[in-house]
Design a protein around this motif. Sequence first.
Motif, PDB file in Angstrom:
ATOM      1  N   PHE A 237       0.839  -1.191   0.000  1.00 13.84           N
ATOM      2  CA  PHE A 237       0.000   0.000   0.000  1.00 13.84           C
ATOM      3  C   PHE A 237       0.876   1.244   0.000  1.00 13.84           C
ATOM      4  CE2 PHE A 237      -2.575  -3.308   1.888  1.00 13.84           C
ATOM      5  CZ  PHE A 237      -3.767  -3.158   1.220  1.00 13.84           C
ATOM      6  N   ARG A 238       0.337   2.305  -0.571  1.00  9.64           N
ATOM      7  CA  ARG A 238       1.026   3.593  -0.531  1.00  9.64           C
ATOM      8  C   ARG A 238      -0.021   4.704  -0.510  1.00  9.64           C
ATOM      9  NH1 ARG A 238       3.328   4.280  -6.677  1.00  9.64           N
ATOM     10  NH2 ARG A 238       1.351   3.875  -7.635  1.00  9.64           N
ATOM     11  N   THR A 239       0.388   5.861  -0.061  1.00 11.37           N
ATOM     12  CA  THR A 239      -0.492   7.024  -0.023  1.00 11.37           C
ATOM     13  C   THR A 239      -0.186   7.902  -1.222  1.00 11.37           C
ATOM     14  OG1 THR A 239      -0.493   6.968   2.380  1.00 11.37           O
ATOM     15  CG2 THR A 239      -1.213   9.008   1.343  1.00 11.37           C
ATOM     16  N   VAL A 240      -1.219   8.312  -1.922  1.00  8.55           N
ATOM     17  CA  VAL A 240      -1.059   9.199  -3.073  1.00  8.55           C
ATOM     18  C   VAL A 240      -2.085  10.318  -2.975  1.00  8.55           C
ATOM     19  CG1 VAL A 240      -0.167   7.415  -4.617  1.00  8.55           C
ATOM     20  CG2 VAL A 240      -2.603   7.842  -4.538  1.00  8.55           C
ATOM     21  N   ILE A 241      -1.861  11.359  -3.758  1.00 12.57           N
ATOM     22  CA  ILE A 241      -2.815  12.462  -3.827  1.00 12.57           C
ATOM     23  C   ILE A 241      -3.873  12.115  -4.868  1.00 12.57           C
ATOM     24  CG2 ILE A 241      -3.095  14.857  -4.606  1.00 12.57           C
ATOM     25  CD1 ILE A 241      -1.995  14.645  -1.858  1.00 12.57           C
ATOM     26  N   GLU A 242      -5.130  12.298  -4.492  1.00 13.23           N
ATOM     27  CA  GLU A 242      -6.230  12.088  -5.424  1.00 13.23           C
ATOM     28  C   GLU A 242      -6.524  13.424  -6.094  1.00 13.23           C
ATOM     29  OE1 GLU A 242     -10.793  10.431  -5.411  1.00 13.23           O
ATOM     30  OE2 GLU A 242      -9.835  10.936  -3.523  1.00 13.23           O
ATOM     31  N   LEU A 243      -6.482  13.439  -7.415  1.00 14.41           N
ATOM     32  CA  LEU A 243      -6.764  14.658  -8.152  1.00 14.41           C
ATOM     33  C   LEU A 243      -8.266  14.788  -8.330  1.00 14.41           C
ATOM     34  CD1 LEU A 243      -3.957  14.289 -10.811  1.00 14.41           C
ATOM     35  CD2 LEU A 243      -3.895  15.577  -8.699  1.00 14.41           C
ATOM     36  N   GLY A 244      -8.800  15.972  -8.142  1.00  9.52           N
ATOM     37  CA  GLY A 244     -10.241  16.189  -8.233  1.00  9.52           C
ATOM     38  C   GLY A 244     -10.769  16.042  -9.650  1.00  9.52           C
ATOM     39  N   VAL A 245     -11.845  15.297  -9.785  1.00 10.48           N
ATOM     40  CA  VAL A 245     -12.525  15.138 -11.071  1.00 10.48           C
ATOM     41  C   VAL A 245     -14.023  15.287 -10.820  1.00 10.48           C
ATOM     42  CG1 VAL A 245     -10.777  13.616 -12.074  1.00 10.48           C
ATOM     43  CG2 VAL A 245     -12.684  12.618 -10.854  1.00 10.48           C
ATOM     44  N   GLU A 246     -14.768  15.594 -11.854  1.00  4.21           N
ATOM     45  CA  GLU A 246     -16.219  15.663 -11.735  1.00  4.21           C
ATOM     46  C   GLU A 246     -16.850  15.179 -13.023  1.00  4.21           C
ATOM     47  OE1 GLU A 246     -17.526  20.098 -12.710  1.00  4.21           O
ATOM     48  OE2 GLU A 246     -16.209  19.979 -10.975  1.00  4.21           O
ATOM     49  N   LYS A 247     -18.115  14.800 -12.918  1.00  5.24           N
ATOM     50  CA  LYS A 247     -18.843  14.311 -14.083  1.00  5.24           C
ATOM     51  C   LYS A 247     -19.141  15.449 -15.044  1.00  5.24           C
ATOM     52  CE  LYS A 247     -22.100  11.163 -13.548  1.00  5.24           C
ATOM     53  NZ  LYS A 247     -23.280  10.441 -13.085  1.00  5.24           N
ATOM     54  N   ILE A 248     -19.132  15.136 -16.326  1.00  8.79           N
ATOM     55  CA  ILE A 248     -19.506  16.121 -17.340  1.00  8.79           C
ATOM     56  C   ILE A 248     -21.025  16.110 -17.500  1.00  8.79           C
ATOM     57  CG2 ILE A 248     -19.354  16.735 -19.776  1.00  8.79           C
ATOM     58  CD1 ILE A 248     -16.525  15.491 -19.719  1.00  8.79           C
ATOM     59  N   ALA A 249     -21.581  14.931 -17.725  1.00  8.36           N
ATOM     60  CA  ALA A 249     -23.032  14.782 -17.874  1.00  8.36           C
ATOM     61  C   ALA A 249     -23.593  14.197 -16.578  1.00  8.36           C
ATOM     62  CB  ALA A 249     -23.353  13.860 -19.045  1.00  8.36           C
ATOM     63  N   THR A 250     -24.762  14.651 -16.165  1.00 13.10           N
ATOM     64  CA  THR A 250     -25.336  14.184 -14.906  1.00 13.10           C
ATOM     65  C   THR A 250     -25.750  12.724 -14.973  1.00 13.10           C
ATOM     66  OG1 THR A 250     -27.487  15.028 -15.577  1.00 13.10           O
ATOM     67  CG2 THR A 250     -26.123  16.449 -14.192  1.00 13.10           C
ATOM     68  N   ARG A 251     -26.093  12.238 -16.147  1.00 13.23           N
ATOM     69  CA  ARG A 251     -26.468  10.837 -16.313  1.00 13.23           C
ATOM     70  C   ARG A 251     -25.304  10.094 -16.951  1.00 13.23           C
ATOM     71  NH1 ARG A 251     -32.564  10.179 -18.126  1.00 13.23           N
ATOM     72  NH2 ARG A 251     -32.211   8.300 -16.965  1.00 13.23           N
TER      73      ARG A 251
END
Length: 78
Positions: free
Chosen positions: A36-50
């Motif tokens: 296991f290792r710790t990493v930074i999670e880069l922020g992402v978001e959905k483009i379409a709601t569905r």
Amino acid sequence: MACDCIEKANSLLAPLNTKLSERLVAVRREGESSGFRTVIELGVEKIATRGKRPTQMLATFCPFCGVRYVPETTGADA
């Protein structure tokens, strides 16, 4: 971690009630030591709601200084 950028950034963000999102991930890729290792999670978001959920992006290199989190191994190192 190979550097202390995350700790430095979190100390600067603390007065703003903010911190970087870290994630513990399992490593099972060929050429890397498992575990296991710790990493930074880069922020992402959905483009379409569905539709599908957005994929996760995890940094391999420090986004601040560019140091690789886990050094690459060569055939001689393995």
